[in-house]
Each structure stands twice: as C-alpha cells, then as structure tokens.
Design an enzyme around this catalytic site. Structure first.
Site, short mmCIF file in Angstrom:
data_model
loop_
_atom_site.label_atom_id
_atom_site.label_comp_id
_atom_site.label_asym_id
_atom_site.label_seq_id
_atom_site.Cartn_x
_atom_site.Cartn_y
_atom_site.Cartn_z
N GLU A 162 -12.68 7.24 -9.97
CA GLU A 162 -13.04 6.53 -8.74
C GLU A 162 -12.60 5.06 -8.83
O GLU A 162 -12.10 4.50 -7.85
CB GLU A 162 -14.55 6.67 -8.49
CG GLU A 162 -15.11 5.91 -7.30
CD GLU A 162 -14.48 6.29 -5.97
OE1 GLU A 162 -13.74 7.28 -5.89
OE2 GLU A 162 -14.71 5.53 -4.99
N ARG A 178 -10.06 6.03 12.18
CA ARG A 178 -9.23 7.24 12.13
C ARG A 178 -7.74 6.93 12.06
O ARG A 178 -6.93 7.84 11.91
CB ARG A 178 -9.50 8.10 13.38
CG ARG A 178 -10.95 8.46 13.53
CD ARG A 178 -11.22 9.09 14.88
NE ARG A 178 -10.86 10.48 14.87
CZ ARG A 178 -11.71 11.47 14.66
NH1 ARG A 178 -12.98 11.22 14.43
NH2 ARG A 178 -11.31 12.72 14.68
N GLU A 194 -5.81 2.16 -3.90
CA GLU A 194 -5.78 2.20 -2.44
C GLU A 194 -5.85 0.83 -1.79
O GLU A 194 -5.31 0.63 -0.71
CB GLU A 194 -6.84 3.14 -1.87
CG GLU A 194 -8.26 2.67 -1.99
CD GLU A 194 -9.24 3.66 -1.44
OE1 GLU A 194 -8.99 4.26 -0.39
OE2 GLU A 194 -10.30 3.85 -2.07
N TRP A 253 -2.66 7.22 13.74
CA TRP A 253 -2.25 7.28 12.32
C TRP A 253 -1.04 8.20 12.30
O TRP A 253 -1.16 9.39 12.57
CB TRP A 253 -3.39 7.83 11.48
CG TRP A 253 -3.11 7.83 10.01
CD1 TRP A 253 -3.23 6.77 9.15
CD2 TRP A 253 -2.68 8.94 9.21
NE1 TRP A 253 -2.90 7.16 7.88
CE2 TRP A 253 -2.56 8.49 7.88
CE3 TRP A 253 -2.39 10.28 9.48
CZ2 TRP A 253 -2.16 9.30 6.83
CZ3 TRP A 253 -1.99 11.10 8.44
CH2 TRP A 253 -1.88 10.61 7.13
N CYS A 279 -5.94 10.68 14.45
CA CYS A 279 -5.99 9.59 15.41
C CYS A 279 -7.35 9.62 16.08
O CYS A 279 -8.12 10.55 15.90
CB CYS A 279 -4.91 9.79 16.49
SG CYS A 279 -3.28 10.09 15.81
N LYS A 282 -9.71 5.96 7.65
CA LYS A 282 -11.04 6.22 7.12
C LYS A 282 -11.39 7.71 7.14
O LYS A 282 -11.94 8.23 6.20
CB LYS A 282 -12.07 5.41 7.91
CG LYS A 282 -13.49 5.53 7.41
CD LYS A 282 -13.69 4.76 6.15
CE LYS A 282 -15.08 4.94 5.58
NZ LYS A 282 -15.08 4.65 4.12
N HIS A 326 -2.57 12.76 -26.01
CA HIS A 326 -1.75 13.93 -25.66
C HIS A 326 -0.65 13.58 -24.67
O HIS A 326 -0.08 14.48 -24.05
CB HIS A 326 -2.64 15.05 -25.11
CG HIS A 326 -3.64 15.55 -26.11
ND1 HIS A 326 -3.27 16.27 -27.22
CD2 HIS A 326 -4.98 15.39 -26.20
CE1 HIS A 326 -4.34 16.55 -27.93
NE2 HIS A 326 -5.39 16.02 -27.34
N ASN A 379 -4.85 14.10 19.32
CA ASN A 379 -5.18 13.99 17.89
C ASN A 379 -4.93 15.35 17.28
O ASN A 379 -5.46 16.35 17.76
CB ASN A 379 -6.65 13.59 17.71
CG ASN A 379 -7.06 13.65 16.25
OD1 ASN A 379 -6.27 13.35 15.36
ND2 ASN A 379 -8.30 14.04 16.00
N GLY A 380 -4.12 15.40 16.22
CA GLY A 380 -3.84 16.68 15.57
C GLY A 380 -2.35 16.82 15.33
O GLY A 380 -1.60 15.84 15.41
N LYS A 403 -10.01 3.24 -6.29
CA LYS A 403 -10.30 1.99 -5.57
C LYS A 403 -9.16 1.00 -5.76
O LYS A 403 -8.69 0.37 -4.82
CB LYS A 403 -11.61 1.35 -6.05
CG LYS A 403 -12.87 2.03 -5.67
CD LYS A 403 -13.23 2.02 -4.20
CE LYS A 403 -12.62 3.15 -3.46
NZ LYS A 403 -13.29 4.36 -3.31
#
Ligand code: M6R
Length: 610
Positions: free
Chosen positions: A483, A27, A490, A75, A2, A605, A506, A100-101, A487
């Site tokens: 990558e 955040r 997400e 968050w 957060c 982020k 395989h 935050n935490g 993209k």
C-alpha cells in the site's frame, strides 16, 4: 469511466449540472462538457479539455441557460483527452448524448454507419450511439423508440443521457452495466451516475435496474425494462446529506483525509462496540446465522481495497483460524473458481461502484457461496445494494484519488469481522475485550503517528529526485508495504514496488545500488530479526534504507539508514498504524515534485469501466 448528469426542469438547469459534475469529478477529470436546449429549443454545447473548474470558467465567459440539459466529466478510454473527444457528443445540432461505459462493438457499428453516409468527428466509441439514434429517427421513430432500437444494437456497458431538439423537455436515459439514478424533484427530474451528485436538489431517488430505459419529462416519468415493457421502480429516500466537502484549511484533500483518520476510525467503531465486545448486527441482520455457517472466506477487491483484504488474510487465519483467500476482482471475474464448502464471499470497496468488484460479486452469486458481505464506504452504492450483508465504514467522503482513510477504516472493519469469526472458534470474551481495547486505542495511536509529519516532510527532501523505490515488509506488513508503494507511485509518479523482504534475495536484490532507496516496514514483532538480516543484505549492496519502526527497536541510524520511529504498537493493530507515516511520506514527496496530489494524472477515484 466518466460521470454523467442531466436535468429537466422549469428553471435553468445549468447550475445543477455544474454542481453535479463537481460531485462526479472523482470518476474522471480529463475533460468536461455540457449541452442544453435553450429557450428557443436550440442545442448549445460547451466543452473543455481539463477539469470541471475549467468548464465553469469557460461558461462564465459564455453562459448557457436552458431547462433541459446533460453534462459529462470524462476519463478517457477510446480516444485521447481532447475537446473533440469530450462529451456531450452530438449529431449535427440536433441530438446530444453523454455516455459512461464502453461500447465494445463500436467498430462494426462505425463501418455500417459509414456506409449509411455518417461522418465521424471523434475517436470515441460513443459517437456511434448518437449516430445510431439519428439513423432510427430518420425512419420516423420518436426519440424513445429510436433509443429502444439503438440500445438493442449496442454491446458493452453504458449509462446514457440523451436530449434532442425535436423533443425539447425530454431526456431519455438508459442503463446497462454502468450505474444510473434518477432524482425525483417537484415538477422536475434529474439523472446522474450516483446519488451524491444530486443530493443538493433532492433526497428522492429511483435506482435504474440493468437494461432499464427512462423517458423523463418535467411532469412525467416512464420506465421500461430491458424488454421495453413499462415497469414501476420504487422511489427510495436517501439518508445521505449534501454536506459541503472542503479542505478544512489543509493544502490538499489527501492531507486532510490522512489527518482525519483518528476521527474516521472512531466513526467506524461508533455504535459497533458494546460492553467491550463487537456488535454482530453491525454486519447485517443475518450476520450471526451466516457467520455461524462460514468455514472459509474469499475476499475480492481492487487496488488499495485489495491490500486491505491481504492484511485481513493474515488476521483471519492467525487469529480466527479460518481459511481465507484474497483475489484481485479483475482476475476473479474471468477465471473458473472452485469454492470451498460454506465459504463467505467478501468484497471491499471504498466507492461501491468499482466495475470489476461489482462483476466479481455478480459472478460469486452464481457460485456456491453461503452469502455475500460488502465492506464499503458509500451507502446506497451498487455494491451495498447487491450484497446480502453490508458493513458501512462511515469514513465520510474521500475526495483524494489516493485512498487513505478508506484503507484504515476498511482494516478496522475487517478486524471486527476477524473478531466475530474468531469468537466462533474459541476466542474468549476476555480475549475479545483485549482485541477491542486495542481497536479503541487506534485513534490515539494514529494521532501519535501523525506527529511524525514534520520529520517525514524533511525526510522526503532526500527522496524527491529518485526514480525508483523498493518497499519491504514481512507478514501482515507486506500488504502495508504494498500500500505504501502504491501511494508513492500513484501520486509522485516514482516507480515503486513492494516485496516480501525474504523474497529480495530471489531477484529484486539485483536492483539495489546507491540510487535505489529501500523502505522497510519494520515494527517490533516476531519477524523483526529476520527482517533485519534482509536489511543487512541491502546495506551490503550500497542501498539506502528508510526504516519505519518502533522506538524500542535496536537499529541505529547511520549515513545509509534513516530511522522513522513510532510509539510502540501492539502487533495486531500495527498494520493500521504503520500505514499512516507511509501515506505522509508519499504525500510530501509528491508535493515536492509538484504533482497534482488529489487528482493524479491518468487516474480516477471510482473505476467504473473494466
Ligand atoms: O472504490 P474501490 O475501493 O473499489 O476502488 C478500488 C481501487 O480503484 C482503489 O482502491 C485505488 O487503488 C485507490 N484509490 C488507490 O489509492
């Protein structure tokens, strides 16, 4: 994970808190809230489910004013996103707290507090902190002493901002495992999760150290260390500017950031090249000595930054001939690592605040590494402060949650690192100049890739109804495919996986059918013929191919093959250039799906929790 902000001043602090929250929204953005002590020293609080803008709208209908206040953008970890779970959390109308935490021992504390008659109104781990403070206040302690005792009871990670009606004009702040800075104004102080949040009001900062507790009043600041002993912490002057961050006419920050990549890479190179060679001190004053000793490289990072590390492994081993291992930080931090002789530990991070990467760095410092190097976009971040060598990518603020320019500038930095290490293993000046020349052509090559924007937007229409996608690559194009898949998943919420093309047979080939689009990253390199065979395996199973390749590659478009042709790119910089159309492709698909491009669901982020 957060963002928290707080202020104690003679003026109304609400506008400062709201601007701080906007700057911290990277955040987390599932709920937001603010609490102030008003002119009558009464606690007033407003919380919303949603983004900071929703809080601003709510406050325009129900304004708050006060000289002491705290605010939070969340968050969710413990408890779903909801108004009840949004911070600040309060004890009655008396104490308000932002956190935050994660408090790991919240369950036993909750049980104890229930026995002491405390009620619970939220599902969060945070509520136990505010109750615990009240518990100690009832014994006659003042707010500072109550916080001293409370933090001694906590296990886990926290940065805290606390206000109380009994002691208006005072904020107690605490830091353990989650970053917290104090902004020093003239006759006013601020707290925030990062410097950026406070740049509009000050350039002077104190970075709290692990275990620090700060007693902040308008005209007085006292800091105590983890043993609760008074300490002096140095004030630093930030070189960052509070530039306004806007979309510059683009529909989304992500699109702006994709199109900014030629400029961002030029900034990464700026001042780091001289006479056609890489300037060693760009990595720090002791870089030359440390690079002379380095016999192996261990790279640790998360997400997109991890993918950058994977590309670098191909470069470092092929061109510099130096062994390189790359690992996800959340794994590295919890396993027993055997460190090879004279290894350099390298972290990569856009934000410099990713908890797993920071924890991996702290662990690495206890191991046998010769030094630590951070490749990071944010100056004065926790990562850069904790590393001996630092290379700042100078990409500028990246607002979109999906990393774009952070990745390509990280790769540019890693390419320079490869050159410096290769120099010690026989790379001649002429060869180095050749590689540097390729770096200098990057902005132009990326501009050509950006010209594909319209074509990619049209191609995206064929893709938007899909539920799954496979990305394929070989060699250094495998991490580029990874990558690309990240993209897509997400921002569009389409399930996407990347595989080494040779691995397809395989197992994953079983997934391929008419409904499974396969995206191949296929530049014209020595692995192209191998990759073409893998693509035939897909075609034979009815798969639909989207091939990102060069104009001179001899693959014909057909009903089941869509070709995206780039101007030919030298092999060594192909991973950087080929990333760009994959970013655009994912972007356009997500736009068609109506997704929240810059703030995708469930993400943030900077990931400042485990
Ligand atoms: O700030 P960092 O580079 O340390 O962040 C690591 C990851 O969280 C990040 O790269 C994430 O995967 C990207 N934002 C995804 O696009």
């Amino acid at each position: 994970m957060c963002g928290i902000v707080g202020a104690v001043a003679q003026r109304d602090v609400c506008p400062i808190l709201l601007e701080g929250l906007k700057r911290l929204e990277y955040r987390g953005y599932d709920s937001a809230g603010i609490a102030v002590l008003n002119g009558n020293h009464k606690l007033e609080r407003v919380r919303v489910l949603g983004k900071v803008q929703d809080l601003v709208t709510s406050l325009s209908a129900q304004p708050l004013h006060g000289g002491t206040g705290i605010a939070h953008t969340r968050w969710a970890t413990h408890g779903k996103p909801s108004i009840e779970n949004a911070h600040p959390h309060v004890y009655k109308e008396k104490i308000a707290l932002v956190h935050n935490g994660i408090i790991e021992n919240h369950e036993p504390l909750r049980q104890q507090q229930k026995q002491h008659g405390f009620d619970f109104n939220t599902e969060t781990d945070t509520e136990v902190i505010v109750n615990q403070i009240e518990y100690y206040l009832r014994t006659g302690q003042d707010l500072l002493q109550a916080v001293f005792n409370t933090v001694d009871d906590l296990e886990g990670a926290y940065s805290l901002g606390i206000i109380c009606t009994d002691e208006p004009g005072r904020i107690i702040a605490a830091r353990s495992g989650s970053a917290l800075v104090i902004g020093v104004g003239i006759g006013e102080y601020f707290i925030a999760s990062d410097i950026f949040a406070l740049l509009p009001v000050t350039q002077q900062f104190i970075i709290l150290e692990e275990g620090d507790i700060a007693d902040i009043q308008r005209d007085q600041l006292r800091i105590y260390d983890k043993n609760h002993q008074a300490v002096i912490r140095q004030i630093i002057i930030s070189q960052q500017v509070a530039e306004a961050v806007d979309k510059a006419g683009y529909r989304h920050f992500m699109l702006k950031e994709i199109f900014t990549q030629p400029l961002a890479i030029a900034e990464t190179l700026e001042g780091r090249l001289a006479d056609g060679l890489v300037v060693e001190s760009a990595f720090g004053m002791r870089a030359a000595t440390i690079f002379d000793q380095a016999e192996a490289i261990d790279i640790v990072a998360c997400g997109t930054s991890y993918h950058a590390g994977l590309v670098a492994k191909y470069w470092l081993e092929a061109t510099a001939g130096i062994p390189c291992q790359v690992e996800i930080a959340s794994e590295f931090r919890y396993r027993r690592k055997v460190v090879s002789r004279n290894s350099l530990f390298v972290t990569i991070s856009q934000s410099g605040e990713t908890t797993d990467t920071l924890a991996a760095l702290e662990l690495a410092k206890t191991l046998n590494y010769i030094s630590t190097l951070a490749i990071c976009n944010v100056p004065e971040s926790s990562l850069t402060r904790a590393s001996e060598l630092v290379f700042l990518t100078h990409a500028g603020p990246e607002i979109g949650v999906a990393s774009t320019k952070a990745f390509t500038t990280q790769l540019t930095a890693l390419f320079m690192l490869m050159i410096l290490l290769a120099r010690r293993r026989g790379l001649t000046s002429e060869q180095e100049k050749g590689l540097v020349h390729h770096l200098e052509t990057l902005p132009g090559k990326i501009n050509l890739a950006l010209d594909l924007n319209q074509q990619l937007s049209e191609l995206a229409e064929r893709f938007a109804d899909k539920h799954h996608a496979l990305y394929l690559g070989r060699g250094s194009m495998l991490p580029v495919a990874m990558e690309g898949a990240l993209k897509l998943k997400e921002i569009s919420y389409i399930h996407a996986e990347a595989y080494a093309a040779g691995e397809l047979k395989h197992g994953p080939l079983a997934l391929v059918d008419n409904d499974m689009p396969v995206i191949a990253v296929a530049p014209n390199n020595q692995l192209l013929e191998k990759l073409k065979s893998n693509l035939q395996e897909v075609r034979a199973r009815g798969g639909k191919l989207y091939v990102f390749t060069d104009t001179d590659v001899n693959i014909q478009a057909s009903e089941d093959i869509s070709m995206i042709r780039m101007a030919p790119v030298p092999d060594c910089i192909a991973p950087i250039v080929f990333t760009v159309p994959l970013q655009l492709f994912a972007y356009h698909i997500a736009v068609l799906k109506g997704a929240d491009i810059d703030q995708p669901r469930n993400l943030a982020k900077a990931v400042t929790v485990e």
